[in-house]
Design a protein around this motif. Structure first.
Motif, PDB file in Angstrom:
ATOM      1  N   GLN A  71       0.831  -1.203   0.000  1.00  0.00           N
ATOM      2  CA  GLN A  71       0.000   0.000   0.000  1.00  0.00           C
ATOM      3  C   GLN A  71       0.872   1.263   0.000  1.00  0.00           C
ATOM      4  O   GLN A  71       0.585   2.222  -0.718  1.00  0.00           O
ATOM      5  CB  GLN A  71      -0.922  -0.002   1.223  1.00  0.00           C
ATOM      6  CG  GLN A  71      -1.987  -1.090   1.199  1.00  0.00           C
ATOM      7  CD  GLN A  71      -2.875  -1.042   2.433  1.00  0.00           C
ATOM      8  OE1 GLN A  71      -2.805  -0.105   3.217  1.00  0.00           O
ATOM      9  NE2 GLN A  71      -3.717  -2.060   2.595  1.00  0.00           N
ATOM     10  N   LEU A  72       1.935   1.233   0.786  1.00  0.00           N
ATOM     11  CA  LEU A  72       2.825   2.405   0.807  1.00  0.00           C
ATOM     12  C   LEU A  72       3.512   2.584  -0.538  1.00  0.00           C
ATOM     13  O   LEU A  72       3.687   3.702  -1.018  1.00  0.00           O
ATOM     14  CB  LEU A  72       3.870   2.241   1.915  1.00  0.00           C
ATOM     15  CG  LEU A  72       3.335   2.234   3.345  1.00  0.00           C
ATOM     16  CD1 LEU A  72       4.468   1.974   4.333  1.00  0.00           C
ATOM     17  CD2 LEU A  72       2.648   3.550   3.675  1.00  0.00           C
ATOM     18  N   GLN A  75       1.101   4.110  -2.832  1.00  0.00           N
ATOM     19  CA  GLN A  75       0.784   5.491  -2.469  1.00  0.00           C
ATOM     20  C   GLN A  75       1.913   6.444  -2.842  1.00  0.00           C
ATOM     21  O   GLN A  75       1.675   7.531  -3.345  1.00  0.00           O
ATOM     22  CB  GLN A  75       0.496   5.572  -0.966  1.00  0.00           C
ATOM     23  CG  GLN A  75       0.100   6.961  -0.490  1.00  0.00           C
ATOM     24  CD  GLN A  75      -0.220   6.985   1.000  1.00  0.00           C
ATOM     25  OE1 GLN A  75      -0.185   5.943   1.654  1.00  0.00           O
ATOM     26  NE2 GLN A  75      -0.540   8.148   1.509  1.00  0.00           N
ATOM     27  N   TRP A  76       3.165   6.033  -2.593  1.00  0.00           N
ATOM     28  CA  TRP A  76       4.316   6.878  -2.912  1.00  0.00           C
ATOM     29  C   TRP A  76       5.114   6.205  -4.014  1.00  0.00           C
ATOM     30  O   TRP A  76       5.924   5.298  -3.754  1.00  0.00           O
ATOM     31  CB  TRP A  76       5.180   7.091  -1.669  1.00  0.00           C
ATOM     32  CG  TRP A  76       4.447   7.803  -0.579  1.00  0.00           C
ATOM     33  CD1 TRP A  76       3.890   9.028  -0.631  1.00  0.00           C
ATOM     34  CD2 TRP A  76       4.178   7.290   0.723  1.00  0.00           C
ATOM     35  NE1 TRP A  76       3.291   9.340   0.549  1.00  0.00           N
ATOM     36  CE2 TRP A  76       3.448   8.288   1.415  1.00  0.00           C
ATOM     37  CE3 TRP A  76       4.453   6.106   1.397  1.00  0.00           C
ATOM     38  CZ2 TRP A  76       2.998   8.132   2.720  1.00  0.00           C
ATOM     39  CZ3 TRP A  76       4.024   5.957   2.697  1.00  0.00           C
ATOM     40  CH2 TRP A  76       3.291   6.952   3.341  1.00  0.00           C
TER      41      TRP A  76
END
Length: 283
Positions: A71-72, A75-76
């Motif tokens: 997910q991180l 996201q980035w």
């Protein structure tokens, strides 16, 4: 860097603690497993990475990204990359060396020192004998002169000796040039004393005040003329002769009718010298 790409949780066995590094907030996020202390901060703190605790090796091992790590990474964009180095692992204790090795080395060293001490006196005696100077042979009193060597002739003229009165040969005479004297440094010309600046006292005051003006550096015995200016209006004041010291002091009395609150300029003219001092009348 070891990486466990196939992490499988056995049935009935507690999941190993797994943590994901959040490079934005600079903290570990626990993916799964029971309550456990997170690993130390990784060397590459700008990369998203997931680590799990190996209970058998008792060390942290990097693995594929967990759900939170993915997910991180989504996201980035660009934050997930292979870290440059892993976290610092606890180095195993170095094995202790056998003390018998040091004991044997000490025995050999003592034996060498003892052998050198025993052989040193003999070596020093030999060196002393070798360095002694050989004795010179003594002359034999019974030895006869060699008949082959010629005897001195008593009739031969004496050898010529150097004449102490003879004049030695002289070389070319060189006449030394006299040294050119350095030019004397002229004494610095004293600068004329700078007269003190012109001033007014007080600089600002209410109407009705007497302003005292002082002008210096004026040509002596010359005629001076004074005036004061407010805006574009110029008003003549007193005239006179400059004293021998070149200093003129003038008092200006102000009143409400002729001096409204404003900034004024008091001008002094004497010969080719023109000087101006400003003052202000307040309300």
């Amino acid at each position: 860097m070891p990486a466990n790409l196939n992490v499988v949780t056995e049935v009935g066995r507690q999941e190993t603690p797994t943590f994901t590094w959040n490079p934005v907030e600079q903290m570990w996020v626990q993916e799964k497993g029971g309550a456990a202390k997170p690993p130390p901060a990784p060397h590459d703190v700008h990369a998203i990475q997931t680590w799990f605790r190996d209970p058998e090796a008792n060390e942290w091992i990097q693995t594929v990204l967990g759900p939170m790590g993915r997910q991180l990474a989504a996201q980035w964009k660009g934050a997930y990359r292979v870290p440059e180095t892993a976290v610092v692992r606890t180095s195993k204790a170095k094995p202790k060396r056998n003390p018998l090795v040091f004991v044997a080395a000490a025995v050999v060293l003592v034996a060498l020192i003892g052998g050198v001490a025993v052989a040193a006196p003999g070596l020093m005696g030999s060196a002393a004998n070798a360095s002694a100077a050989p004795s010179l042979p003594r002359p034999n009193p019974s030895a006869q002169p060699d008949p082959a060597s010629p005897a001195p002739d008593p009739t031969a003229p004496p050898a010529a000796s150097a004449d102490p009165t003879a004049e030695p040969t002289r070389g070319p005479v060189t006449t030394a040039r006299p040294a050119t004297p350095r030019p004397a440094t002229p004494a610095p010309t004293p600068k004329p004393a700078t007269p003190p600046p012109d001033f007014v006292s007080p600089v600002a005051a209410p109407v009705g005040t007497i302003f005292h003006f002082t002008f210096t550096g004026l040509p002596p015995a010359g005629t001076y003329r004074t005036s004061y200016t407010r805006g574009a209006v110029v008003t003549g004041y007193v005239n006179g002769e400059v004293p021998p010291n070149g200093v003129v002091q003038i008092d200006l009395r102000t009143n409400a009718g002729s001096f409204p609150p404003e900034t004024y300029f008091f001008t002094m003219r004497a010969g080719n010298v023109i000087k101006t001092v400003s003052f202000r009348i307040t309300g």
